[in-house]
Design an enzyme around this catalytic site. Sequence first.
Site, PDB file in Angstrom:
ATOM      1  N   TYR A 137       9.264   4.602   6.613  1.00 17.83           N
ATOM      2  CA  TYR A 137      10.508   5.060   7.218  1.00 17.83           C
ATOM      3  C   TYR A 137      11.586   5.432   6.216  1.00 17.83           C
ATOM      4  O   TYR A 137      12.646   5.910   6.597  1.00 17.83           O
ATOM      5  CB  TYR A 137      11.042   3.980   8.176  1.00 17.83           C
ATOM      6  CG  TYR A 137      10.190   3.830   9.408  1.00 17.83           C
ATOM      7  CD1 TYR A 137       8.910   3.282   9.316  1.00 17.83           C
ATOM      8  CD2 TYR A 137      10.631   4.244  10.649  1.00 17.83           C
ATOM      9  CE1 TYR A 137       8.102   3.156  10.426  1.00 17.83           C
ATOM     10  CE2 TYR A 137       9.835   4.117  11.776  1.00 17.83           C
ATOM     11  CZ  TYR A 137       8.574   3.575  11.655  1.00 17.83           C
ATOM     12  OH  TYR A 137       7.779   3.458  12.763  1.00 17.83           O
ATOM     13  N   LYS A 184      -3.248  -3.422   6.565  1.00 17.68           N
ATOM     14  CA  LYS A 184      -4.480  -2.620   6.526  1.00 17.68           C
ATOM     15  C   LYS A 184      -4.927  -2.578   5.069  1.00 17.68           C
ATOM     16  O   LYS A 184      -5.134  -1.513   4.481  1.00 17.68           O
ATOM     17  CB  LYS A 184      -4.196  -1.220   7.100  1.00 17.68           C
ATOM     18  CG  LYS A 184      -5.423  -0.370   7.325  1.00 17.68           C
ATOM     19  CD  LYS A 184      -6.400  -0.902   8.365  1.00 17.68           C
ATOM     20  CE  LYS A 184      -7.643  -0.052   8.434  1.00 17.68           C
ATOM     21  NZ  LYS A 184      -8.738  -0.661   9.216  1.00 17.68           N
ATOM     22  N   ASP A 217      -6.003  -2.846  13.105  1.00 15.62           N
ATOM     23  CA  ASP A 217      -6.871  -2.421  14.215  1.00 15.62           C
ATOM     24  C   ASP A 217      -7.399  -3.631  14.980  1.00 15.62           C
ATOM     25  O   ASP A 217      -7.425  -3.645  16.223  1.00 15.62           O
ATOM     26  CB  ASP A 217      -8.015  -1.528  13.699  1.00 15.62           C
ATOM     27  CG  ASP A 217      -8.660  -2.038  12.418  1.00 15.62           C
ATOM     28  OD1 ASP A 217      -8.066  -2.916  11.757  1.00 15.62           O
ATOM     29  OD2 ASP A 217      -9.754  -1.570  12.067  1.00 15.62           O
ATOM     30  N   ASP A 241       6.125  -1.291  14.650  1.00 13.37           N
ATOM     31  CA  ASP A 241       6.594  -0.345  15.667  1.00 13.37           C
ATOM     32  C   ASP A 241       5.481  -0.104  16.693  1.00 13.37           C
ATOM     33  O   ASP A 241       5.699  -0.178  17.912  1.00 13.37           O
ATOM     34  CB  ASP A 241       6.978   0.965  14.951  1.00 13.37           C
ATOM     35  CG  ASP A 241       7.735   1.924  15.856  1.00 13.37           C
ATOM     36  OD1 ASP A 241       8.160   1.502  16.936  1.00 13.37           O
ATOM     37  OD2 ASP A 241       7.910   3.089  15.463  1.00 13.37           O
ATOM     38  N   ASP A 245       5.053  -1.664  20.825  1.00 11.48           N
ATOM     39  CA  ASP A 245       4.937  -0.853  22.041  1.00 11.48           C
ATOM     40  C   ASP A 245       3.773  -1.370  22.887  1.00 11.48           C
ATOM     41  O   ASP A 245       3.841  -1.412  24.114  1.00 11.48           O
ATOM     42  CB  ASP A 245       4.688   0.629  21.700  1.00 11.48           C
ATOM     43  CG  ASP A 245       5.997   1.374  21.444  1.00 11.48           C
ATOM     44  OD1 ASP A 245       7.010   0.712  21.164  1.00 11.48           O
ATOM     45  OD2 ASP A 245       6.007   2.620  21.527  1.00 11.48           O
TER      46      ASP A 245
END
Length: 348
Positions: A137, A184, A217, A241, A245
């Site tokens: 970001y 990850k 994942d 983020d 959701d």
Amino acid sequence: MRPARARRHIAVLPCDGAGKEVVPEAVKVMKAAGADYDFQEYDVNADQYMRTGEPIPAQIWSDLEKADSILFGAVGDPRVNDAAYLAGVLLRLRFELDLYVNLRPAKLYDDRLSPLRKEERRKIDLLILRENTEGLYVGMGGRFKKGTEEEVAIQEDVNTYLGVTRIIDYAFKVAEREVVMVDKSNAMTYAGALWQERWKEVARRYPHIKTRHLYVDAAAMQLVRDPTQFEVIVTGNLFGDILSDLTAELIGGMGIAPSGNVNPETKRGLFEPVHGTAPDIAGKGLVNPIGAILSASMMVRHLGQQEMASAIEGAVESALRAGECTRDLGGSLSTSEVGDAVAKRLRD
Ligand code: GGG
């Protein structure tokens, strides 16, 4: 005699679209709960930006820096096809006020709101801690040979020793049982190695808290399979983020999910619903104000008024269980009627 404590100055930034509808409901509910704050609304929005070219005018910025807390709605407007607006409002506030902890709790208030089939898997009450000042970001990168078939686009993922250490440390400070670190690191080997090293070192300082690591994942899969297994998840900006959701959907949808952006050292904070401006439904009384109201409850808690925060949360839970909610949650009330229903419970 000690001087009476000045009223807290709360900067109110409804911004655009749905934000303009939900923020007044959050203020209404806080007032009904007895919050004696000095609420001051600021003209930060797309109209103002289109008029002046400034996402946040300098005078307003200087007030925001001094505010005890910020209540924020949502920023974005289809008329402003310009990433500089979003970056100049929300990302600037997060970055320049150094609000490095993004708290994204997910709690199921009414069983009927869960999409999960198995009853025992529905009792979700977890906290995602998203690193809020680094990662993808920060806007580093560029486009080479832009607009040609040879174009190369690079977006840098920035992870610093300090940034990674402090968010992981915060996770251990708020957890009671277990912290799960999500990254990850099998694919993103440089950033991942830093997260792994800082994770292992910080974890050693909190031997009473259990630890677990998941690749992002696998974390997404486990959150759907059995979200009750999680208490605190700590992760980077992008993964936080996305996963939040997913957890919002597990508790009833984006309209209900609250968030806080805080700096635990300076005590600065900005509280906002997770949802955006929802231009498709904004302005029609259809937007769900619960995410904003629960964000206000988080703000009240952050300002040290635990009892008032719990009362607001309890009033939300009771309204939801009574079916007093907007259409997205199966009710028939308008945005302001939901605010009234929650406020009434606090006054009665
Ligand atoms: N409250 C979250 C927020 O304002 N996010 C910014 C965002 O996603 N803006 C895009 C939009 O609302 O369309």
